[in-house]
Design a protein around this motif. Structure first.
Motif, mmCIF file in Angstrom:
data_model
loop_
_atom_site.group_PDB
_atom_site.id
_atom_site.type_symbol
_atom_site.label_atom_id
_atom_site.label_comp_id
_atom_site.label_asym_id
_atom_site.label_seq_id
_atom_site.Cartn_x
_atom_site.Cartn_y
_atom_site.Cartn_z
ATOM 1 N N ASP A 12 5.206 -31.502 -66.811
ATOM 2 C CA ASP A 12 4.604 -30.190 -66.578
ATOM 3 C C ASP A 12 3.524 -29.953 -67.636
ATOM 4 O O ASP A 12 3.758 -29.328 -68.656
ATOM 5 C CB ASP A 12 5.676 -29.110 -66.649
ATOM 6 C CG ASP A 12 5.124 -27.722 -66.348
ATOM 7 O OD1 ASP A 12 4.018 -27.650 -65.777
ATOM 8 O OD2 ASP A 12 5.786 -26.728 -66.702
ATOM 9 N N ARG A 32 -0.404 -28.611 -68.479
ATOM 10 C CA ARG A 32 -1.536 -27.788 -68.066
ATOM 11 C C ARG A 32 -2.537 -27.788 -69.210
ATOM 12 O O ARG A 32 -2.174 -27.563 -70.364
ATOM 13 C CB ARG A 32 -1.070 -26.356 -67.758
ATOM 14 C CG ARG A 32 -2.152 -25.452 -67.171
ATOM 15 C CD ARG A 32 -1.626 -24.045 -66.963
ATOM 16 N NE ARG A 32 -2.598 -23.192 -66.304
ATOM 17 C CZ ARG A 32 -2.615 -22.925 -65.012
ATOM 18 N NH1 ARG A 32 -1.668 -23.452 -64.238
ATOM 19 N NH2 ARG A 32 -3.538 -22.142 -64.494
ATOM 20 N N GLU A 56 -7.124 -24.114 -67.670
ATOM 21 C CA GLU A 56 -6.788 -23.641 -66.323
ATOM 22 C C GLU A 56 -6.442 -24.787 -65.378
ATOM 23 O O GLU A 56 -6.168 -24.557 -64.194
ATOM 24 C CB GLU A 56 -7.967 -22.842 -65.756
ATOM 25 C CG GLU A 56 -8.296 -21.576 -66.542
ATOM 26 C CD GLU A 56 -7.121 -20.602 -66.554
ATOM 27 O OE1 GLU A 56 -6.472 -20.435 -65.501
ATOM 28 O OE2 GLU A 56 -6.849 -20.018 -67.626
ATOM 29 N N LEU A 57 -6.480 -26.028 -65.887
ATOM 30 C CA LEU A 57 -6.270 -27.188 -65.026
ATOM 31 C C LEU A 57 -4.798 -27.579 -64.995
ATOM 32 O O LEU A 57 -4.159 -27.716 -66.041
ATOM 33 C CB LEU A 57 -7.097 -28.379 -65.531
ATOM 34 C CG LEU A 57 -8.615 -28.167 -65.624
ATOM 35 C CD1 LEU A 57 -9.285 -29.395 -66.238
ATOM 36 C CD2 LEU A 57 -9.204 -27.871 -64.244
ATOM 37 N N ASP A 58 -4.249 -27.770 -63.795
ATOM 38 C CA ASP A 58 -2.886 -28.261 -63.680
ATOM 39 C C ASP A 58 -2.769 -29.437 -62.709
ATOM 40 O O ASP A 58 -1.707 -30.017 -62.549
ATOM 41 C CB ASP A 58 -1.919 -27.151 -63.264
ATOM 42 C CG ASP A 58 -2.324 -26.490 -61.948
ATOM 43 O OD1 ASP A 58 -3.258 -26.994 -61.286
ATOM 44 O OD2 ASP A 58 -1.691 -25.479 -61.594
ATOM 45 N N SER A 59 -3.893 -29.817 -62.054
ATOM 46 C CA SER A 59 -3.912 -30.999 -61.199
ATOM 47 C C SER A 59 -4.086 -32.236 -62.073
ATOM 48 O O SER A 59 -5.029 -32.316 -62.875
ATOM 49 C CB SER A 59 -5.067 -30.916 -60.206
ATOM 50 O OG SER A 59 -5.370 -32.191 -59.665
ATOM 51 N N MET A 93 -7.247 -33.025 -64.512
ATOM 52 C CA MET A 93 -7.073 -33.126 -65.957
ATOM 53 C C MET A 93 -7.597 -34.461 -66.471
ATOM 54 O O MET A 93 -8.225 -34.526 -67.530
ATOM 55 C CB MET A 93 -5.591 -32.941 -66.326
ATOM 56 C CG MET A 93 -5.124 -31.499 -66.235
ATOM 57 S SD MET A 93 -3.477 -31.233 -66.916
ATOM 58 C CE MET A 93 -2.445 -32.061 -65.699
#
Length: 309
Positions: free
Chosen positions: A170, A172, A175-178, A182
């Protein structure tokens, strides 16, 4: 020859040329070295000065003069030039889908005191060379299981007590979590891809010569092999070896390495001939081993040949 194709000429550091010409008995034939150097656009004076520096540094000894000389390589230089079989193997495993990403991010943080600035700089550089990307000050990430290498680096620098290691699924970044977004944000993928495009262009041009109807001389083959080793090193060193799941597709590194394997397949039958440079045997063995089960491998007369698709 390198000079015949200006658009795909390869810049060869003089030291890499010398290292590439070391034979299994830790000697270099000076005549062959100068012949290959000339084919690569180097002057005799350039090579002679470099040999002199190596002799002064105690890395080699010289018996005889000029092109008739025999150069003997010291143990430290001899032992330092083997390709990293494990990392080359990972490249080809990823290319053929044999090393899928497990979705785990591997992170390491360090806070080395100012009094040990040299060690702090060394651990940072070492982590980056292992493919790590900085998330923020002192915190680096990789999608690969790099813990043994990071720990070995920390032990060598005696800073194990200043490192923190963790894994997560998990992550992040801002604002990037893909994961793919990333990866594109953290690593200079455009620059890395350009290096592989360059490797592909150089390798395909050399493959055309190796597989062509004209029989090449020993010095011509050696010149090509030195060029391939140099360009492969140049493209691979900045590559963090991200799994395909994190890369834009199609990824040029996959095609470049396939073409490289095809080049080495062309010269593998020459391994039975004596006195080839040690680099020749190492790269041939590595490529044969890591591509033995790869997609695109064809067998012809017992010889594994990886097609450059």
């Amino acid at each position: 020859m390198a000079g015949e194709h200006a658009n795909d000429a390869v810049e060869i550091p003089t030291r890499l040329l010398v290292e590439s010409m070391i034979r299994a008995d830790a000697t270099i034939d000076a005549g062959e070295l100068y012949t290959v150097a000339a084919a690569l656009g180097m002057s005799d004076q350039q090579v002679r000065l470099h040999i002199r520096r190596l002799v002064t540094d105690g890395q080699i000894t010289q018996e005889g003069r000029g092109r008739r000389a025999l150069l003997r390589v010291g143990a430290q230089m001899f032992d330092s030039i083997e390709p990293n079989v494990e990392f080359v193997g990972l490249m080809y495993d990823q290319d053929r889908g044999a090393a899928p990403w497990d979705g785990i991010w591997h992170l390491v943080a360090f806070a080395v005191p100012e009094t040990r600035r040299q060690a702090r700089d060394a651990v940072r550089d070492g982590i980056v060379s292992l493919g790590g990307a900085a998330i923020q000050g002192g915190l680096y990430v990789s999608p690969n299981s790099w813990e043994p290498y990071v720990e070995a680096l920390a032990d060598r620098l005696d800073i194990g007590g200043h490192l923190t290691r963790l894994t997560t699924t998990d992550l992040r970044v801002g604002e990037l979590d893909s994961p793919r977004q990333m990866a594109a944000h953290l690593w200079p993928l455009d620059k890395i891809a350009a290096g592989h495009e360059r490797l592909l262009a150089v390798t395909q041009a050399r493959l055309d010569r190796l597989a062509g109807p004209q029989e090449l001389s020993r010095s011509q083959i050696l010149t090509i092999l030195v060029e391939l080793a140099a360009e492969f090193t140049r493209a691979s060193e900045p590559d963090p070896l991200l799994p395909p799941e994190l890369l834009p597709q199609p990824w040029p590194g996959t095609r470049a390495r396939s073409a490289l394997a095809a080049c080495w397949a062309q010269v593998m039958p020459l391994r039975s001939m004596p006195d080839w440079p040690r680099m020749f045997y190492h790269y041939a063995d590595v490529i044969e081993r890591v591509t033995a089960d790869a997609e695109g491998v064809e067998t012809a007369g017992g010889q594994a040949i990886c097609t450059a698709g």
